[in-house]
Design an enzyme around this catalytic site. Structure first.
Site, PDB file in Angstrom:
ATOM      1  N   PRO A  18      -5.648   3.717   2.816  1.00 18.93           N
ATOM      2  CA  PRO A  18      -5.955   4.872   2.085  1.00 18.93           C
ATOM      3  C   PRO A  18      -4.894   5.869   1.903  1.00 18.93           C
ATOM      4  CG  PRO A  18      -6.584   5.023   4.416  1.00 18.93           C
ATOM      5  CD  PRO A  18      -6.114   3.663   4.274  1.00 18.93           C
ATOM      6  N   GLN A  72     -13.220   5.770   2.879  1.00 24.51           N
ATOM      7  CA  GLN A  72     -12.808   6.351   4.030  1.00 24.51           C
ATOM      8  C   GLN A  72     -13.515   8.074   4.000  1.00 24.51           C
ATOM      9  OE1 GLN A  72      -8.793   8.157   5.272  1.00 24.51           O
ATOM     10  NE2 GLN A  72      -8.951   6.300   6.422  1.00 24.51           N
ATOM     11  N   CYS A 102      -5.231  11.228   9.800  1.00 25.71           N
ATOM     12  CA  CYS A 102      -4.420  11.844   8.783  1.00 25.71           C
ATOM     13  C   CYS A 102      -3.535  13.071   9.417  1.00 25.71           C
ATOM     14  CB  CYS A 102      -5.263  12.476   7.712  1.00 25.71           C
ATOM     15  SG  CYS A 102      -4.493  13.799   6.602  1.00 25.71           S
ATOM     16  N   LYS A 141      -9.582   4.552  11.515  1.00 28.42           N
ATOM     17  CA  LYS A 141      -8.448   4.309  11.474  1.00 28.42           C
ATOM     18  C   LYS A 141      -7.869   5.790  12.255  1.00 28.42           C
ATOM     19  CE  LYS A 141      -4.523   4.165   8.003  1.00 28.42           C
ATOM     20  NZ  LYS A 141      -3.736   4.794   8.379  1.00 28.42           N
ATOM     21  N   ASN A 202      -0.441  -0.543  11.125  1.00 23.40           N
ATOM     22  CA  ASN A 202      -0.027   0.198  10.089  1.00 23.40           C
ATOM     23  C   ASN A 202       1.111   0.885  10.335  1.00 23.40           C
ATOM     24  OD1 ASN A 202      -1.127   3.140   8.593  1.00 23.40           O
ATOM     25  ND2 ASN A 202      -0.372   1.575   7.401  1.00 23.40           N
ATOM     26  N   GLY A 203       2.150   1.246   9.246  1.00 22.32           N
ATOM     27  CA  GLY A 203       3.138   2.087   9.162  1.00 22.32           C
ATOM     28  C   GLY A 203       4.296   1.288   8.920  1.00 22.32           C
ATOM     29  N   ASP A 204       5.106   1.658   7.914  1.00 24.31           N
ATOM     30  CA  ASP A 204       6.336   1.155   7.732  1.00 24.31           C
ATOM     31  C   ASP A 204       6.384  -0.397   7.145  1.00 24.31           C
ATOM     32  OD1 ASP A 204       7.318   3.661   8.027  1.00 24.31           O
ATOM     33  OD2 ASP A 204       8.225   3.213  10.070  1.00 24.31           O
ATOM     34  N   GLY A 226       0.744   0.469   3.086  1.00 28.67           N
ATOM     35  CA  GLY A 226       0.386   1.835   2.251  1.00 28.67           C
ATOM     36  C   GLY A 226       1.692   2.253   0.939  1.00 28.67           C
ATOM     37  N   ARG A 227       2.590   2.943   1.419  1.00 27.09           N
ATOM     38  CA  ARG A 227       3.609   3.321   0.582  1.00 27.09           C
ATOM     39  C   ARG A 227       4.371   2.309  -0.168  1.00 27.09           C
ATOM     40  NH1 ARG A 227       6.173   7.930   4.118  1.00 27.09           N
ATOM     41  NH2 ARG A 227       5.559   6.297   5.648  1.00 27.09           N
TER      42      ARG A 227
END
Length: 327
Positions: A18, A72, A102, A141, A202-204, A226-227
């Site tokens: 998200p 979410q 978040c 999450k 999650n992350g990078d 994500g990004r």
């Protein structure tokens, strides 16, 4: 992969994260068209859903017949979270995801998002209320903890599992890290060891190399991207092909790439309307042009165009761009 009580097969275990202002229905639809195990809506505040705040519908909108999508929700009080969950379920949600990750100050100052990690007893009242309120699966999450002195994700994950959470995604940073430094995928293994439900790292995670390393270090059942997917909606499917031997996506090149961008742009305009759509679409067009290597003069013209017709005409001028497809 660990069995999970979801209403569809979580295959491949590569999920779209998200992202505020990004994972709206047009983008989720496009990513899902290439192939993804689950796509998650941008965060929706429970009180905004209940008060019909402008924009909340667009954030939670699923579209009729859409499968493999989670909505979410964020909040700080059990009753509104439960009521919003029932509302979203009634609108056709397949899965509800609770946001406890978040890091934004405007969220944590309202005692929601990752701020809930500072009050795990209170956080569990929200989780229990949402799980009881709906018949669809509820996922969670979160992050590793609030800061380096409060790395309580394993304990929260265990209690969440006991409360009925079906799956948990861990961003490998603390809240106080925001998005600085490198995600600690190895630390996610402690969460994996603490629960029986699936754990998603999650992350990078931006390509097949980082995805493979994240899985190896965390021991997780899957990954969330994500990004890295901005401007590359096929990335999840490409990573899934490389790591889980799913069908290889057809990655658009040249004129096909331009047609994909134009179709996505048209979907955003139809979804938001012309005035808002013009503004919302610019960030996506910018990411596509980053991927495509669009000339500076054409990029400026596209991002400053004041009408849909002008933007579409300019987009057709980048129809023969060549871009890197490495995952």
């Amino acid at each position: 992969m660990t069995s999970v009580a979801l209403p569809f097969d979580l295959t491949p275990p590569v999920l779209l994260a998200p992202m505020a202002g990004i994972t709206d229905l047009p983008f989720r639809t496009l990513v899902a068209s290439f192939g993804a195990g689950l796509v998650v809506s941008e965060m929706v505040a429970s009180h905004d859903m209940l008060n019909a705040r402008p924009g909340s519908r667009e954030k939670a909108e699923l579209g009729l017949g859409h499968v493999g999508t989670a909505v979410q929700l964020a909040g700080r009080e059990a009753a509104p979270m439960a009521e919003a969950a029932r509302m979203v379920e009634g609108q056709g949600a397949q899965v509800i995801d609770i946001n406890m990750g978040c890091p934004a100050k405007k969220v944590t100052q309202g005692y929601s998002g990752s701020a809930l990690m500072r009050t795990p007893d209170h956080a569990l009242t929200l989780i229990e209320a949402v799980v009881r309120a709906v018949d669809i699966p509820v996922t969670l999450k979160t992050r590793l903890g609030w800061d380096d002195t409060m790395l309580n994700a394993p304990q929260i994950a265990k209690r969440a599992e006991e409360a009925g959470i079906a799956m948990i995604t861990i961003h490998g940073r603390t809240r106080c890290q925001f998005y600085k430094g490198q995600a600690d995928w190895a630390a996610i293994r402690q969460v994996k060891d603490a629960v029986q439900i699936p754990v998603i790292a999650n992350g990078d995670i931006v390509d097949r190399t980082s995805a493979r390393e994240a899985l190896a270090l965390s021991g997780a059942d899957g990954i969330m991207v994500g990004r890295g997917a901005r401007g590359k909606p096929w990335l999840l499917a490409q990573i899934a092909h490389e790591l889980f031997d799913t069908a290889a996506p057809v990655i658009p090149q040249g004129g096909d790439f331009s047609q994909m961008v134009q179709s996505h742009y048209d979907a955003m305009i139809r979804f938001y309307g012309e005035d808002l759509g013009l503004r919302v679409a610019r960030k996506h067009l910018g990411w596509y042009m980053d991927t495509c290597g669009t000339a500076d003069h054409l990029r400026r013209a596209i991002l400053t165009a004041d009408s849909v017709d002008t933007t579409m005409r300019l987009l057709r001028e980048v129809s023969y761009c060549d871009h890197s497809v490495a995952a």
